[in-house]
Design a protein around this motif. Structure first.
Motif, PDB file in Angstrom:
ATOM      1  N   ASP A   1       6.324   2.092  -1.514  1.00  0.00           N
ATOM      2  CA  ASP A   1       6.621   2.339   0.060  1.00  0.00           C
ATOM      3  C   ASP A   1       5.965   3.544   0.587  1.00  0.00           C
ATOM      4  OD1 ASP A   1       8.886   0.841  -0.352  1.00  0.00           O
ATOM      5  OD2 ASP A   1      10.301   2.265  -1.055  1.00  0.00           O
ATOM      6  N   TYR A   2       5.583   3.669   2.125  1.00  0.00           N
ATOM      7  CA  TYR A   2       5.238   4.591   2.606  1.00  0.00           C
ATOM      8  C   TYR A   2       5.618   5.843   2.205  1.00  0.00           C
ATOM      9  CZ  TYR A   2       2.601   6.804   6.416  1.00  0.00           C
ATOM     10  OH  TYR A   2       1.864   7.604   7.135  1.00  0.00           O
ATOM     11  N   GLY A   3       4.787   6.745   1.964  1.00  0.00           N
ATOM     12  CA  GLY A   3       4.995   8.074   1.757  1.00  0.00           C
ATOM     13  C   GLY A   3       5.368   8.302   0.144  1.00  0.00           C
ATOM     14  N   GLU A   4       5.174   7.425  -0.661  1.00  0.00           N
ATOM     15  CA  GLU A   4       5.380   7.382  -1.791  1.00  0.00           C
ATOM     16  C   GLU A   4       4.243   7.350  -2.901  1.00  0.00           C
ATOM     17  OE1 GLU A   4       9.068   4.881  -3.979  1.00  0.00           O
ATOM     18  OE2 GLU A   4       7.480   3.644  -3.169  1.00  0.00           O
ATOM     19  N   THR A   5       4.101   8.256  -3.892  1.00  0.00           N
ATOM     20  CA  THR A   5       3.059   8.266  -4.799  1.00  0.00           C
ATOM     21  C   THR A   5       3.162   7.089  -5.784  1.00  0.00           C
ATOM     22  OG1 THR A   5       4.194   9.398  -6.612  1.00  0.00           O
ATOM     23  CG2 THR A   5       2.819  10.697  -4.872  1.00  0.00           C
ATOM     24  N   LEU A   6       2.389   6.588  -6.473  1.00  0.00           N
ATOM     25  CA  LEU A   6       2.157   5.443  -7.457  1.00  0.00           C
ATOM     26  C   LEU A   6       3.289   5.788  -8.455  1.00  0.00           C
ATOM     27  CD1 LEU A   6      -1.543   4.513  -7.435  1.00  0.00           C
ATOM     28  CD2 LEU A   6       0.336   3.446  -6.268  1.00  0.00           C
TER      29      LEU A   6
ATOM     30  N   GLN B   1       5.938   7.491  -8.479  1.00  0.00           N
ATOM     31  CA  GLN B   1       7.276   7.595  -7.787  1.00  0.00           C
ATOM     32  C   GLN B   1       7.776   5.969  -7.547  1.00  0.00           C
ATOM     33  OE1 GLN B   1       6.317   9.924  -4.179  1.00  0.00           O
ATOM     34  NE2 GLN B   1       7.393  11.772  -5.159  1.00  0.00           N
ATOM     35  N   ALA B   2       6.756   5.293  -7.111  1.00  0.00           N
ATOM     36  CA  ALA B   2       6.918   3.871  -6.793  1.00  0.00           C
ATOM     37  C   ALA B   2       7.154   3.030  -8.292  1.00  0.00           C
ATOM     38  CB  ALA B   2       5.873   3.193  -6.265  1.00  0.00           C
ATOM     39  N   ALA B   3       6.526   3.652  -9.115  1.00  0.00           N
ATOM     40  CA  ALA B   3       6.807   2.891 -10.593  1.00  0.00           C
ATOM     41  C   ALA B   3       8.166   3.350 -11.221  1.00  0.00           C
ATOM     42  CB  ALA B   3       5.740   3.315 -11.709  1.00  0.00           C
ATOM     43  N   ILE B   4       8.606   4.434 -10.769  1.00  0.00           N
ATOM     44  CA  ILE B   4       9.755   5.064 -11.525  1.00  0.00           C
ATOM     45  C   ILE B   4      10.941   4.351 -10.725  1.00  0.00           C
ATOM     46  CG2 ILE B   4      11.498   7.148 -11.564  1.00  0.00           C
ATOM     47  CD1 ILE B   4       8.890   8.773 -12.225  1.00  0.00           C
ATOM     48  N   ARG B   5      10.995   4.321  -9.442  1.00  0.00           N
ATOM     49  CA  ARG B   5      11.808   3.352  -8.465  1.00  0.00           C
ATOM     50  C   ARG B   5      12.047   2.258  -8.877  1.00  0.00           C
ATOM     51  NH1 ARG B   5      11.235   0.412  -4.546  1.00  0.00           N
ATOM     52  NH2 ARG B   5       9.089   1.207  -3.979  1.00  0.00           N
ATOM     53  N   GLU B   6      11.074   1.461  -9.002  1.00  0.00           N
ATOM     54  CA  GLU B   6      10.857  -0.102  -9.230  1.00  0.00           C
ATOM     55  C   GLU B   6      11.634  -0.330 -10.653  1.00  0.00           C
ATOM     56  OE1 GLU B   6      10.456  -2.754  -7.465  1.00  0.00           O
ATOM     57  OE2 GLU B   6       9.786  -1.987  -5.511  1.00  0.00           O
ATOM     58  N   ALA B   7      11.306   0.607 -11.497  1.00  0.00           N
ATOM     59  CA  ALA B   7      11.758   0.473 -12.767  1.00  0.00           C
ATOM     60  C   ALA B   7      13.272   0.639 -12.837  1.00  0.00           C
ATOM     61  CB  ALA B   7      11.097   1.377 -13.912  1.00  0.00           C
ATOM     62  N   ARG B   8      13.840   1.613 -12.100  1.00  0.00           N
ATOM     63  CA  ARG B   8      15.196   1.760 -11.971  1.00  0.00           C
ATOM     64  C   ARG B   8      15.733   0.606 -11.503  1.00  0.00           C
ATOM     65  NH1 ARG B   8      15.378   6.453  -9.029  1.00  0.00           N
ATOM     66  NH2 ARG B   8      14.523   7.594 -10.829  1.00  0.00           N
TER      67      ARG B   8
ATOM     68  N   VAL C   1      -7.658  -4.448  20.256  1.00  0.00           N
ATOM     69  CA  VAL C   1      -7.932  -3.610  19.288  1.00  0.00           C
ATOM     70  C   VAL C   1      -7.925  -4.544  18.003  1.00  0.00           C
ATOM     71  CG1 VAL C   1      -6.906  -1.338  20.153  1.00  0.00           C
ATOM     72  CG2 VAL C   1      -5.417  -3.359  18.948  1.00  0.00           C
ATOM     73  N   ARG C   2      -8.717  -4.008  17.060  1.00  0.00           N
ATOM     74  CA  ARG C   2      -8.778  -4.668  15.585  1.00  0.00           C
ATOM     75  C   ARG C   2      -7.488  -4.348  14.896  1.00  0.00           C
ATOM     76  NH1 ARG C   2     -15.031  -3.661  13.894  1.00  0.00           N
ATOM     77  NH2 ARG C   2     -16.117  -5.004  15.583  1.00  0.00           N
ATOM     78  N   ASN C   3      -7.049  -5.495  14.456  1.00  0.00           N
ATOM     79  CA  ASN C   3      -5.792  -5.223  13.330  1.00  0.00           C
ATOM     80  C   ASN C   3      -6.669  -5.709  11.802  1.00  0.00           C
ATOM     81  OD1 ASN C   3      -3.475  -5.198  11.935  1.00  0.00           O
ATOM     82  ND2 ASN C   3      -3.099  -7.181  12.265  1.00  0.00           N
ATOM     83  N   TYR C   4      -6.931  -4.685  11.246  1.00  0.00           N
ATOM     84  CA  TYR C   4      -7.555  -4.675   9.777  1.00  0.00           C
ATOM     85  C   TYR C   4      -6.597  -5.131   8.903  1.00  0.00           C
ATOM     86  CZ  TYR C   4     -11.700  -2.398  11.784  1.00  0.00           C
ATOM     87  OH  TYR C   4     -12.843  -2.140  12.472  1.00  0.00           O
ATOM     88  N   ARG C   5      -7.176  -5.981   8.073  1.00  0.00           N
ATOM     89  CA  ARG C   5      -6.001  -6.694   6.973  1.00  0.00           C
ATOM     90  C   ARG C   5      -6.620  -6.088   5.723  1.00  0.00           C
ATOM     91  NH1 ARG C   5      -6.675 -12.775   6.819  1.00  0.00           N
ATOM     92  NH2 ARG C   5      -5.234 -12.511   5.179  1.00  0.00           N
ATOM     93  N   ASN C   6      -5.702  -5.252   5.153  1.00  0.00           N
ATOM     94  CA  ASN C   6      -6.102  -4.672   3.911  1.00  0.00           C
ATOM     95  C   ASN C   6      -5.213  -4.999   2.725  1.00  0.00           C
ATOM     96  OD1 ASN C   6      -8.248  -2.748   4.839  1.00  0.00           O
ATOM     97  ND2 ASN C   6      -6.607  -2.049   6.019  1.00  0.00           N
ATOM     98  N   PRO C   7      -5.708  -5.146   1.561  1.00  0.00           N
ATOM     99  CA  PRO C   7      -4.673  -5.412   0.582  1.00  0.00           C
ATOM    100  C   PRO C   7      -3.574  -4.376   0.451  1.00  0.00           C
ATOM    101  CG  PRO C   7      -6.937  -5.284  -0.332  1.00  0.00           C
ATOM    102  CD  PRO C   7      -7.035  -4.565   0.904  1.00  0.00           C
ATOM    103  N   ILE C   8      -2.484  -4.906  -0.014  1.00  0.00           N
ATOM    104  CA  ILE C   8      -1.048  -4.145  -0.181  1.00  0.00           C
ATOM    105  C   ILE C   8      -1.058  -3.652  -1.536  1.00  0.00           C
ATOM    106  CG2 ILE C   8       1.252  -4.231  -0.021  1.00  0.00           C
ATOM    107  CD1 ILE C   8      -0.102  -4.975   2.478  1.00  0.00           C
ATOM    108  N   PRO C   9      -0.806  -2.162  -1.515  1.00  0.00           N
ATOM    109  CA  PRO C   9      -0.729  -1.398  -3.059  1.00  0.00           C
ATOM    110  C   PRO C   9       0.777  -1.832  -3.636  1.00  0.00           C
ATOM    111  CG  PRO C   9      -0.302   0.156  -1.195  1.00  0.00           C
ATOM    112  CD  PRO C   9      -0.740  -1.350  -0.640  1.00  0.00           C
ATOM    113  N   THR C  10       0.813  -2.370  -4.777  1.00  0.00           N
ATOM    114  CA  THR C  10       2.033  -2.633  -5.701  1.00  0.00           C
ATOM    115  C   THR C  10       1.595  -1.846  -7.053  1.00  0.00           C
ATOM    116  OG1 THR C  10       1.161  -4.364  -6.653  1.00  0.00           O
ATOM    117  CG2 THR C  10       2.039  -4.606  -4.682  1.00  0.00           C
ATOM    118  N   VAL C  11       2.815  -1.675  -7.699  1.00  0.00           N
ATOM    119  CA  VAL C  11       3.035  -1.082  -9.172  1.00  0.00           C
ATOM    120  C   VAL C  11       3.674  -2.110 -10.150  1.00  0.00           C
ATOM    121  CG1 VAL C  11       2.677   1.236  -8.415  1.00  0.00           C
ATOM    122  CG2 VAL C  11       5.025   0.262  -8.661  1.00  0.00           C
ATOM    123  N   ASP C  12       3.229  -2.113 -11.286  1.00  0.00           N
ATOM    124  CA  ASP C  12       3.965  -2.560 -12.302  1.00  0.00           C
ATOM    125  C   ASP C  12       3.982  -1.684 -13.521  1.00  0.00           C
ATOM    126  OD1 ASP C  12       4.151  -5.405 -11.238  1.00  0.00           O
ATOM    127  OD2 ASP C  12       1.952  -5.392 -11.024  1.00  0.00           O
ATOM    128  N   VAL C  13       5.169  -1.771 -14.337  1.00  0.00           N
ATOM    129  CA  VAL C  13       5.339  -0.976 -15.575  1.00  0.00           C
ATOM    130  C   VAL C  13       5.673  -1.823 -16.803  1.00  0.00           C
ATOM    131  CG1 VAL C  13       6.726   0.868 -16.262  1.00  0.00           C
ATOM    132  CG2 VAL C  13       6.463   0.519 -13.765  1.00  0.00           C
TER     133      VAL C  13
END
Length: 150
Positions: A55-60, A62-69, A15-27
């Motif tokens: 994180d998986y299951g997180e909106t952008l 939510q991730a920004a709020i979590r990372e800032a905290r 099977v193919r293992n596709y390499r995709n960019p990883i999503p991040t957030v900055d604030v």
């Protein structure tokens, strides 16, 4: 398309293992007329905007709020989208795409988690050793702020 081939452990098929960019957030956190920057605990070392991986299951948002905290001990609110940055070379460790927000902060700033230090900076006294593409991001932020106020 960049991919590697893997063997399925269940059926043995290739099977193919596709390499995709990883999503991040900055604030960009605005606090008392200044911006909050963290000094990174882990490589690459230097000053950076608070942020990190979504994180998986997180909106952008939510991730920004979590990372800032996690990194600044601040609560953030009034998130506004500044832009998305996708240069494959923006992070030398892995291809990431970051979504950058501007937000207001409240609370007492304190470095935590991936931050070894935290400081508040004025727009005319930013550190020179910024990580990733955060210098370019801050320049975009300053240009946008000038258009709004000018």
């Amino acid at each position: 398309m960049a991919f590697d081939r893997l063997t399925c452990p269940a059926c043995g098929a290739t099977v193919r293992n596709y390499r995709n960019p990883i999503p991040t957030v900055d604030v960009i956190i605005e606090l008392n007329g200044r911006m909050v920057l963290i000094e990174r605990r882990n490589p690459p070392y230097g000053w950076a905007l608070p942020g990190g991986f979504v994180d998986y299951g997180e909106t952008l948002e939510q991730a920004a709020i979590r990372e800032a905290r996690e990194e600044t001990s601040l609560e953030i609110y009034d998130l506004k989208l500044l832009g998305c940055y996708s240069d494959p070379a923006r992070d030398r460790r892995i291809h990431t795409i970051t979504t950058v927000f501007v937000a207001q902060g409240s609370g007492i700033p304190h470095a935590a988690d991936d931050a070894v230090n935290l400081q508040l900076f004025t727009t005319d006294h930013l550190p020179t050793n910024l990580c990733f593409d955060h210098g370019a991001i801050l320049q975009d932020y300053l240009r946008k702020a000038q258009r709004v106020s000018g």
